[in-house]
Design an enzyme around this catalytic site. Structure first.
Site, mmCIF file in Angstrom:
data_model
loop_
_atom_site.group_PDB
_atom_site.id
_atom_site.type_symbol
_atom_site.label_atom_id
_atom_site.label_comp_id
_atom_site.label_asym_id
_atom_site.label_seq_id
_atom_site.Cartn_x
_atom_site.Cartn_y
_atom_site.Cartn_z
ATOM 1 N N LEU A 1 1.184 3.659 2.247
ATOM 2 C CA LEU A 1 1.869 3.794 3.528
ATOM 3 C C LEU A 1 2.851 2.654 3.743
ATOM 4 O O LEU A 1 3.957 2.865 4.255
ATOM 5 C CB LEU A 1 0.855 3.832 4.668
ATOM 6 N N LYS B 1 -12.417 -0.273 13.647
ATOM 7 C CA LYS B 1 -11.362 0.563 14.222
ATOM 8 C C LYS B 1 -11.557 0.751 15.723
ATOM 9 O O LYS B 1 -10.577 0.803 16.479
ATOM 10 C CB LYS B 1 -11.330 1.921 13.507
ATOM 11 N N SER C 1 0.849 -1.196 0.000
ATOM 12 C CA SER C 1 0.000 0.000 0.000
ATOM 13 C C SER C 1 0.881 1.242 0.000
ATOM 14 O O SER C 1 2.105 1.156 0.169
ATOM 15 C CB SER C 1 -0.910 0.010 1.229
ATOM 16 N N TYR D 1 -16.482 0.111 8.978
ATOM 17 C CA TYR D 1 -15.094 0.546 9.135
ATOM 18 C C TYR D 1 -14.857 1.112 10.533
ATOM 19 O O TYR D 1 -13.885 0.749 11.216
ATOM 20 C CB TYR D 1 -14.768 1.591 8.070
ATOM 21 N N SER E 1 -3.959 9.241 -0.965
ATOM 22 C CA SER E 1 -3.097 8.679 -1.992
ATOM 23 C C SER E 1 -2.193 9.770 -2.526
ATOM 24 O O SER E 1 -2.366 10.953 -2.251
ATOM 25 C CB SER E 1 -3.936 8.085 -3.130
#
Length: 311
Positions: free
Chosen positions: A49, A195, A47, A191, A226
């Site tokens: 990161l 988290k 990815s 999501y 991104s």
């Protein structure tokens, strides 16, 4: 006196710049020494990161284990890292296929890593899957997939590697999370739930393993954008609710997050929030004025649903 002040100003600025440069260089060298020869596992290394974390830790002399779902992506990252590295100061990364949403393969991957290096010094849980939509339109199958990737995957890998750290009485586990672990945003139920869950697990784990000198760290940015992402332009500036959402969505660049992960490892920090003042204020308001926070968020949802799409 006036002339002297004019002459001193450039010298003062030059001196400050020099001190900042020295500090940055010293910090960079200190970071490298903190991870040199350390076995570092990075999940979802392909990815944006993940690639930046791999670059930073590889340059620091870490023994990298790069995990990802796509072998071609891993090979491409491997080629990039080795093409710019000094072989005398870096180690060849180990590539491992790993899909954290497939819990059944996680234990085998962890065993492969331990068989190769004998230990893991630093685990960076970076993998994450996102989904956006009204709660009643998100299937339970998709909810489970999100929980597998964002919660069960990271904690399974952590649980398998943790006994090695405890027995050696050293190690650090870094969770790259999201500020949505502190408050939920509409249309991101699955999501946000994942988290919240993973943050709760690692908060509890931190206290459990402190006596074994194992450090648990969480790094929570607002949003990791991104390389090509730019802020979306809409006529929402007059709405407080939409202004908040727009500010929250700007996020941070993967390079910034990777550098913060390195600082977190070096300083053994336990919790880091990477956010501008608006999301930080939202966390404060959610904690101390929850009713007001809920009203503002609900207002934002109503306004969003009433705004006609452009074009």
């Amino acid at each position: 006196m006036g002339l002297m002040a004019v002459l001193m100003l450039p010298l003062l600025l030059l001196g400050i710049s020099g001190l900042l440069f020295i500090y940055q260089e010293a910090s960079r060298l200190w970071s490298k020494s903190a991870v040199q020869n350390k076995v570092v596992v990075i999940t979802d290394a392909i990815s944006g990161l993940g690639k930046e974390c791999a670059r930073v830790f590889h340059a620091g002399g870490a023994r990298l284990v790069l995990c990802g779902k796509n072998w071609e992506g891993l090979e491409s990252l491997y080629a990039t890292l080795t093409s710019v590295a000094d072989p005398s100061k870096t180690f060849t990364p180990k590539l491992v296929l790993l899909d954290l949403s497939d819990i059944s393969c996680v234990q085998d991957v962890a065993k492969e890593v331990l068989d190769c290096y004998g230990c893991v010094d630093i685990l960076i849980n970076n993998a994450s899957v996102k989904v956006k939509g009204p709660a009643h339109k998100i299937s339970l199958e998709l909810d489970k997939k999100i929980m597998d990737a964002n919660y069960f995957g990271p904690i399974t890998l952590t649980k398998v590697l943790l006994p090695n750290m405890i027995s050696r009485r050293t190690g650090q586990i870094v969770l790259v999370n999201n500020i949505q672990a502190k408050f939920g945003i509409p249309f991101r139920t699955a999501y946000a739930a994942s988290k919240h869950a993973v943050m709760g697990f690692f908060d509890c784990l931190r206290a459990e393993v402190e006596e074994y000198d194992v450090v648990v760290s969480t790094v929570s940015p607002t949003f990791i954008r991104s390389y090509r992402a730019s802020p979306e332009q809409r006529n929402w500036e007059t709405s407080i609710c939409k202004f908040f959402c727009r500010k929250l969505a700007y996020g941070v660049h993967p390079v910034e997050v990777a550098e913060e992960v390195m600082r977190t490892v070096r300083r053994k920090k336990q919790e880091v929030f990477m956010a501008n003042p608006v999301p930080k204020a939202a966390v404060f308001i959610r904690t101390f004025f929850p009713e007001f926070f809920f009203a503002v968020v609900a207002c934002g949802v109503k306004e969003k649903l009433n705004v006609p799409e452009e074009g």
